[in-house]
Design a protein around this motif. Structure first.
Motif, PDB file in Angstrom:
ATOM      1  N   ALA A 217       0.832  -1.208   0.000  1.00 39.62           N
ATOM      2  CA  ALA A 217       0.000   0.000   0.000  1.00 39.62           C
ATOM      3  C   ALA A 217       0.863   1.252   0.000  1.00 39.62           C
ATOM      4  O   ALA A 217       0.515   2.263  -0.617  1.00 39.62           O
ATOM      5  N   LYS A 218       2.004   1.192   0.687  1.00 36.34           N
ATOM      6  CA  LYS A 218       2.920   2.327   0.751  1.00 36.34           C
ATOM      7  C   LYS A 218       3.529   2.588  -0.628  1.00 36.34           C
ATOM      8  O   LYS A 218       3.612   3.743  -1.071  1.00 36.34           O
ATOM      9  N   VAL A 219       3.956   1.524  -1.307  1.00 34.12           N
ATOM     10  CA  VAL A 219       4.514   1.677  -2.654  1.00 34.12           C
ATOM     11  C   VAL A 219       3.456   2.267  -3.582  1.00 34.12           C
ATOM     12  O   VAL A 219       3.728   3.200  -4.349  1.00 34.12           O
ATOM     13  N   TYR A 220       2.255   1.713  -3.517  1.00 34.74           N
ATOM     14  CA  TYR A 220       1.146   2.178  -4.357  1.00 34.74           C
ATOM     15  C   TYR A 220       0.919   3.678  -4.145  1.00 34.74           C
ATOM     16  O   TYR A 220       0.824   4.456  -5.101  1.00 34.74           O
ATOM     17  N   ASN A 221       0.847   4.086  -2.892  1.00 33.67           N
ATOM     18  CA  ASN A 221       0.557   5.485  -2.577  1.00 33.67           C
ATOM     19  C   ASN A 221       1.675   6.421  -3.022  1.00 33.67           C
ATOM     20  O   ASN A 221       1.403   7.551  -3.450  1.00 33.67           O
ATOM     21  N   GLU A 222       2.919   5.978  -2.925  1.00 34.17           N
ATOM     22  CA  GLU A 222       4.043   6.824  -3.346  1.00 34.17           C
ATOM     23  C   GLU A 222       4.009   7.054  -4.860  1.00 34.17           C
ATOM     24  O   GLU A 222       4.295   8.156  -5.334  1.00 34.17           O
ATOM     25  N   ILE A 223       3.628   6.029  -5.623  1.00 32.63           N
ATOM     26  CA  ILE A 223       3.529   6.186  -7.074  1.00 32.63           C
ATOM     27  C   ILE A 223       2.352   7.091  -7.435  1.00 32.63           C
ATOM     28  O   ILE A 223       2.448   7.917  -8.342  1.00 32.63           O
ATOM     29  N   VAL A 224       1.256   6.958  -6.708  1.00 33.64           N
ATOM     30  CA  VAL A 224       0.100   7.840  -6.925  1.00 33.64           C
ATOM     31  C   VAL A 224       0.502   9.292  -6.678  1.00 33.64           C
ATOM     32  O   VAL A 224       0.110  10.197  -7.427  1.00 33.64           O
ATOM     33  N   ARG A 225       1.313   9.533  -5.643  1.00 35.62           N
ATOM     34  CA  ARG A 225       1.754  10.896  -5.325  1.00 35.62           C
ATOM     35  C   ARG A 225       2.621  11.477  -6.437  1.00 35.62           C
ATOM     36  O   ARG A 225       2.540  12.677  -6.730  1.00 35.62           O
ATOM     37  N   VAL A 226       3.451  10.646  -7.062  1.00 36.90           N
ATOM     38  CA  VAL A 226       4.232  11.114  -8.209  1.00 36.90           C
ATOM     39  C   VAL A 226       3.286  11.550  -9.322  1.00 36.90           C
ATOM     40  O   VAL A 226       3.483  12.592  -9.960  1.00 36.90           O
ATOM     41  N   GLY A 227       2.243  10.761  -9.550  1.00 39.62           N
ATOM     42  CA  GLY A 227       1.256  11.107 -10.571  1.00 39.62           C
ATOM     43  C   GLY A 227       0.542  12.404 -10.261  1.00 39.62           C
ATOM     44  O   GLY A 227       0.269  13.205 -11.164  1.00 39.62           O
ATOM     45  N   ASN A 228       0.253  12.634  -8.985  1.00 37.38           N
ATOM     46  CA  ASN A 228      -0.437  13.867  -8.591  1.00 37.38           C
ATOM     47  C   ASN A 228       0.372  15.106  -8.944  1.00 37.38           C
ATOM     48  O   ASN A 228      -0.196  16.152  -9.283  1.00 37.38           O
ATOM     49  N   ILE A 229       1.674  14.997  -8.888  1.00 30.58           N
ATOM     50  CA  ILE A 229       2.548  16.131  -9.193  1.00 30.58           C
ATOM     51  C   ILE A 229       2.408  16.546 -10.651  1.00 30.58           C
ATOM     52  O   ILE A 229       2.440  17.732 -10.983  1.00 30.58           O
ATOM     53  N   VAL A 230       2.238  15.566 -11.529  1.00 30.37           N
ATOM     54  CA  VAL A 230       2.110  15.868 -12.964  1.00 30.37           C
ATOM     55  C   VAL A 230       0.643  15.824 -13.412  1.00 30.37           C
ATOM     56  O   VAL A 230       0.357  15.794 -14.608  1.00 30.37           O
ATOM     57  N   HIS A 231      -0.260  15.790 -12.425  1.00 25.01           N
ATOM     58  CA  HIS A 231      -1.706  15.783 -12.708  1.00 25.01           C
ATOM     59  C   HIS A 231      -2.092  14.610 -13.615  1.00 25.01           C
ATOM     60  O   HIS A 231      -2.825  14.761 -14.584  1.00 25.01           O
ATOM     61  N   ARG A 232      -1.569  13.438 -13.280  1.00 25.11           N
ATOM     62  CA  ARG A 232      -1.824  12.224 -14.059  1.00 25.11           C
ATOM     63  C   ARG A 232      -2.106  11.104 -13.084  1.00 25.11           C
ATOM     64  O   ARG A 232      -1.420  10.959 -12.076  1.00 25.11           O
ATOM     65  N   ARG A 233      -3.130  10.310 -13.361  1.00 31.50           N
ATOM     66  CA  ARG A 233      -3.455   9.173 -12.506  1.00 31.50           C
ATOM     67  C   ARG A 233      -2.493   8.031 -12.832  1.00 31.50           C
ATOM     68  O   ARG A 233      -2.600   7.390 -13.874  1.00 31.50           O
ATOM     69  N   ILE A 234      -1.549   7.790 -11.947  1.00 28.12           N
ATOM     70  CA  ILE A 234      -0.518   6.769 -12.172  1.00 28.12           C
ATOM     71  C   ILE A 234      -0.557   5.763 -11.028  1.00 28.12           C
ATOM     72  O   ILE A 234      -0.745   6.137  -9.869  1.00 28.12           O
ATOM     73  N   HIS A 235      -0.385   4.495 -11.357  1.00 25.35           N
ATOM     74  CA  HIS A 235      -0.301   3.443 -10.353  1.00 25.35           C
ATOM     75  C   HIS A 235       0.791   2.465 -10.778  1.00 25.35           C
ATOM     76  O   HIS A 235       1.228   2.472 -11.938  1.00 25.35           O
ATOM     77  N   PRO A 236       1.282   1.599  -9.887  1.00 29.80           N
ATOM     78  CA  PRO A 236       2.397   0.709 -10.217  1.00 29.80           C
ATOM     79  C   PRO A 236       2.199  -0.136 -11.474  1.00 29.80           C
ATOM     80  O   PRO A 236       3.118  -0.276 -12.283  1.00 29.80           O
TER      81      PRO A 236
END
Length: 291
Positions: A217-236
């Motif tokens: 869940a931590k890995v998933y959330n960290e990747i989502v946060r990267v996506g939030n920075i570029v306004h893109r829905r990103i997941h592992p």
């Protein structure tokens, strides 16, 4: 909540069905993240049930939501079948419409390059976020696979990783020199954290706050946060799809991609040819003057 007696019993049940460790961890992680993190007790109200579904619809694709709902549905069925819960399985009534043909969302190469440029600036993301993103995109491994990696799975001299995938199938994954550089920095930090917390285990990914094995869940959330920075829905898993699609676009043989991904059949890998075609169509629609 992962230490909940109900989740521990369900984990044992999944083991008894001889599912892979990765599949079991993924199921437990989804139940913990999508259900236990949002409720106080296992017997939920219809309002809580609708709120859970509404939250999923706002964040997830239809296919992902379909998978998550079914995982939670099976969990409740287990509780009821084994007399651990005498309430109603509200998720039996959940209806999630999925696409007739499975589609997948991937990043364009330019989008990936733009994210790496943000990493170079270094003021919007953490080093750990950058490392996790780089590792998943550079290797194409699944979330459950990276969580289960041990230090002894790495051949650092030859830049090779032995990965245990679905069905406990073993495969070899190769990583590049650029990832090696960030990995060496991570390993030095990992060693210091382990020493500080007096931990001694072989799990590759650790939680820097505790020194324990990092949760999916931590890995998933960290990747989502990267996506939030570029306004893109990103997941592992999106990074895994992007890894395969970009290899294909740059001329890599489909059967080699099959080996790298750990697909048992090349027909599974062939979906990326459709993704590649769809991306080209989208590019033309986006940039050609006569749309």
């Amino acid at each position: 909540m992962e230490d909940s007696p109900l989740l521990m019993k369900y984990r044992d049940y999944l083991f008894s069905r001889q599912l892979s460790v990765g599949t079991i961890d993924n199921n437990i992680s989804i139940i913990e993240r999508e259900l236990f993190a949002k409720i106080v007790k296992i017997e939920i109200t219809k309002f809580e049930y609708r709120k859970i579904l509404s939250d999923m619809r706002n964040r997830l694709s239809k296919n992902t939501m379909y998978t998550y709902v079914n995982i939670i549905k099976r969990f409740y069925n287990f509780l009821i079948d084994f007399k651990l819960f005498n309430g109603e399985n509200l998720f039996l009534s959940a209806f999630v419409k999925v696409s007739a043909s499975k589609s997948m969302d991937v990043l364009y190469e330019k989008e990936v390059l733009d994210i790496y440029k943000i990493f170079e600036v270094g003021n919007k993301t953490t080093g750990y976020q950058e490392f996790l993103f780089d590792f998943l995109y550079s290797t194409g491994v699944r979330l459950a696979e990276i969580i289960n990696l041990n230090i002894y799975d790495f051949d650092f001299e030859n830049r090779v990783i032995t990965v245990i995938g679905k069905g406990n199938k073993e495969r070899i994954v190769i990583y590049n020199e650029l990832l090696e550089n960030t990995m060496l920095s991570y390993l030095k930090a990992r060693q210091a954290v382990m020493k500080f917390h007096r931990k001694s285990h072989s799990y590759f990914l650790i939680d820097f706050n505790t020194g324990d094995r990092l949760k999916s869940a931590k890995v998933y959330n960290e990747i989502v946060r990267v996506g939030n920075i570029v306004h893109r829905r990103i997941h592992p898993h999106m990074l895994r799809h992007s890894f395969a699609t970009h290899l294909l676009e740059n001329g890599c043989d489909l059967r080699y991609i099959q080996e790298l991904l750990g697909h048992s059949s090349v027909s599974t890998t062939q979906i990326y040819t459709k993704v590649q075609l769809k991306q080209k169509q989208n590019t033309i629609l986006k940039f050609h003057p006569r749309k």
